[in-house]
Motif scaffolding. Structure first.
Motif, short mmCIF file in Angstrom:
data_model
loop_
_atom_site.label_atom_id
_atom_site.label_comp_id
_atom_site.label_asym_id
_atom_site.label_seq_id
_atom_site.Cartn_x
_atom_site.Cartn_y
_atom_site.Cartn_z
N ASN A 113 -3.33 9.10 -10.38
CA ASN A 113 -2.73 8.70 -9.15
C ASN A 113 -3.42 9.20 -7.66
O ASN A 113 -4.69 9.04 -7.67
CB ASN A 113 -1.35 8.67 -8.92
N GLU A 114 -2.86 10.04 -7.19
CA GLU A 114 -3.49 10.50 -5.67
C GLU A 114 -4.33 11.97 -6.10
O GLU A 114 -5.02 12.37 -5.13
CB GLU A 114 -2.65 11.06 -4.79
N THR B 78 -10.72 6.59 -2.07
CA THR B 78 -9.36 6.62 -2.14
C THR B 78 -8.82 5.22 -1.28
O THR B 78 -9.72 4.70 -0.40
CB THR B 78 -8.93 7.96 -1.18
N LEU B 79 -7.68 4.89 -1.54
CA LEU B 79 -7.16 3.98 -0.68
C LEU B 79 -7.03 4.12 0.84
O LEU B 79 -7.06 3.41 1.76
CB LEU B 79 -5.78 3.50 -1.18
N GLY B 80 -6.58 5.51 1.13
CA GLY B 80 -6.86 5.87 2.39
C GLY B 80 -8.12 5.91 2.99
O GLY B 80 -9.10 6.13 2.41
N SER C 217 -6.06 13.47 -2.86
CA SER C 217 -6.13 12.87 -1.44
C SER C 217 -5.08 13.45 -0.44
O SER C 217 -3.86 13.65 -0.61
CB SER C 217 -6.05 11.34 -1.52
N ASP D 290 -3.79 12.31 2.18
CA ASP D 290 -2.60 11.31 2.61
C ASP D 290 -1.77 10.73 1.34
O ASP D 290 -0.97 9.77 1.45
CB ASP D 290 -3.12 10.11 3.35
N ARG D 291 -2.26 11.39 0.22
CA ARG D 291 -1.37 11.15 -1.00
C ARG D 291 -1.66 9.63 -1.58
O ARG D 291 -1.05 9.03 -2.14
CB ARG D 291 0.04 11.36 -0.93
N SER D 292 -2.77 9.01 -0.99
CA SER D 292 -3.09 7.74 -1.41
C SER D 292 -3.87 7.70 -2.84
O SER D 292 -4.36 8.68 -3.16
CB SER D 292 -4.25 7.02 -0.28
N LEU D 293 -3.81 6.64 -3.57
CA LEU D 293 -4.51 6.64 -4.78
C LEU D 293 -5.85 6.76 -4.55
O LEU D 293 -6.69 6.65 -3.77
CB LEU D 293 -4.35 5.13 -5.53
N GLU E 12 -3.27 -3.53 -4.71
CA GLU E 12 -4.08 -2.54 -3.89
C GLU E 12 -4.76 -1.73 -4.78
O GLU E 12 -5.96 -1.33 -4.76
CB GLU E 12 -3.09 -1.83 -2.93
N ILE F 235 -11.80 1.28 2.47
CA ILE F 235 -11.28 2.35 1.67
C ILE F 235 -12.24 3.46 1.74
O ILE F 235 -13.31 3.60 2.39
CB ILE F 235 -11.39 1.98 0.09
#
Length: 249
Positions: free
Chosen positions: A73-74, A206-208, A224, A226-229, A119, A160
Motif C-alpha cells: 500500500n503506502e 503515488t496516488l498523491g 508516501s 501523504d500515506r497515499s498508495l 483509483e 499522479i
C-alpha cells in the motif's frame, strides 16, 4: 562516471539471471491472495532461487536481511517482508535482484490482492504504462533524459506523483552501476545511450500528486508522505542496435 558496456555474451549471462527472475515473478503472481504473508513469499523466493543455483543479491546488501523487498500500500519501496497478511484491495510490490553465476538482474512488480479500488487500478496501470514508455526510448543515440521524460509525461497526464529520489540504474556484476536513470527529465539531455548498456527502468508513482516520501527508522522502509498508495514496476533491459531487449520479461 564510467559506464561498463556489456558484450553479447555478458548480456546473455544477465539474461540468464533475468529469466530465473521472470519465472520467479510468474510463481509469485500465482501466490498473491488474501491471507498470504509477505514473509511466506520471501521464503518461497529464497527456496526457488536456491533450486536454480541462484541467490538473492539484496540479502545482506548493506545489512538488508531478506531475499525480497515487499512493500504494501503506502510503502513505496524497500519494505521488509513480515507476518502481515495481505488483505483484499491491497497493493503489494515484490522487488528482487537475482545473482546467477555473478551476473545480476533486477525486477519489481506491483500486484493486486483481489479486487482493488478504481483509483488503485489506475495507479497500477499508469505506472506499468510508464515503464514501457521509458523502455521504448532506450535506443542507441537517445539520451537518459528521453527515458525520464517519457516516464514523467505518463505520471503528469494521469495526475499522479513521481517518487523522484528513487531511480533506475545500470546493472551487471554489481547492483548499481552508472548511469543513473531518473523517472523525470528533459528530452535530448543527459548521458547518451549506447549499444551494450544494461540498465533498469523503474517508475515509482503515488496516488498523491507530490510523490513525497519519508524514510522509516529501520533505514530501509520508504512510505508516501501523504500515506497515499504507491506502485513500482521495473525491468532490466539491454540497449542494442536492434532496439531494447527486456532481460526480465
Amino acid at each position: 562516471m564510467k559506464i561498463n558496456l556489456k558484450s553479447k555474451e555478458e548480456i546473455a549471462r544477465i539474461g540468464e539471471a533475468g529469466g530465473i527472475l521472470a519465472e520467479c515473478h510468474k510463481e509469485i503472481a500465482k501466490m498473491i491472495a488474501p491471507g498470504i504473508t509477505t514473509l511466506e513469499i520471501d521464503e518461497f523466493v529464497e527456496s526457488f532461487l536456491a533450486d536454480r543455483k541462484a541467490t538473492p543479491e539484496q540479502k545482506g546488501y548493506r545489512g538488508f536481511p531478506f531475499a525480497t523487498c515487499a512493500s504494501i500500500n503506502e510503502v513505496v519501496c524497500h519494505g521488509f517482508p513480515s507476518q502481515q497478511q495481505l488483505q483484499p484491495g491491497d497493493i503489494v510490490t515484490i522487488d528482487l535482484v537475482v545473482n546467477k553465476s555473478g551476473w545480476l538482474a533486477d525486477s519489481a512488480w506491483s500486484y493486486r490482492v483481489g479486487e482493488v479500488s478504481a483509483e488503485a487500478d489506475k495507479l497500477l496501470k499508469m505506472t506499468e504504462k510508464a515503464l514501457y514508455a521509458g523502455i521504448a526510448q532506450a535506443l542507441p543515440g537517445k539520451r537518459i533524459g528521453d527515458i525520464g521524460y517519457a516516464v514523467q509525461r505518463v505520471a503528469q497526464e494521469a495526475g499522479i506523483g513521481i517518487v523522484r529520489p528513487l531511480i533506475g540504474h545500470g546493472i551487471g556484476k554489481t547492483m548499481h552501476e552508472a548511469p543513473d536513470v531518473p523517472n523525470f527529465g528533459r528530452p535530448h539531455s543527459g548521458v547518451k545511450l549506447q549499444s551494450g548498456m544494461v540498465i533498469t527502468i523503474e517508475p515509482i508513482f503515488t496516488l498523491g500528486e507530490t510523490g513525497a516520501i519519508i524514510w522509516e527508522n529501520d533505514g530501509w522502509t520508504i512510505r508516501s508522505a501523504d500515506r497515499s498508495l504507491g506502485a513500482h514496476y521495473e525491468h532490466t533491459l539491454a540497449i542494442t542496435d536492434e532496439g531494447p531487449v527486456i532481460l526480465t520479461a
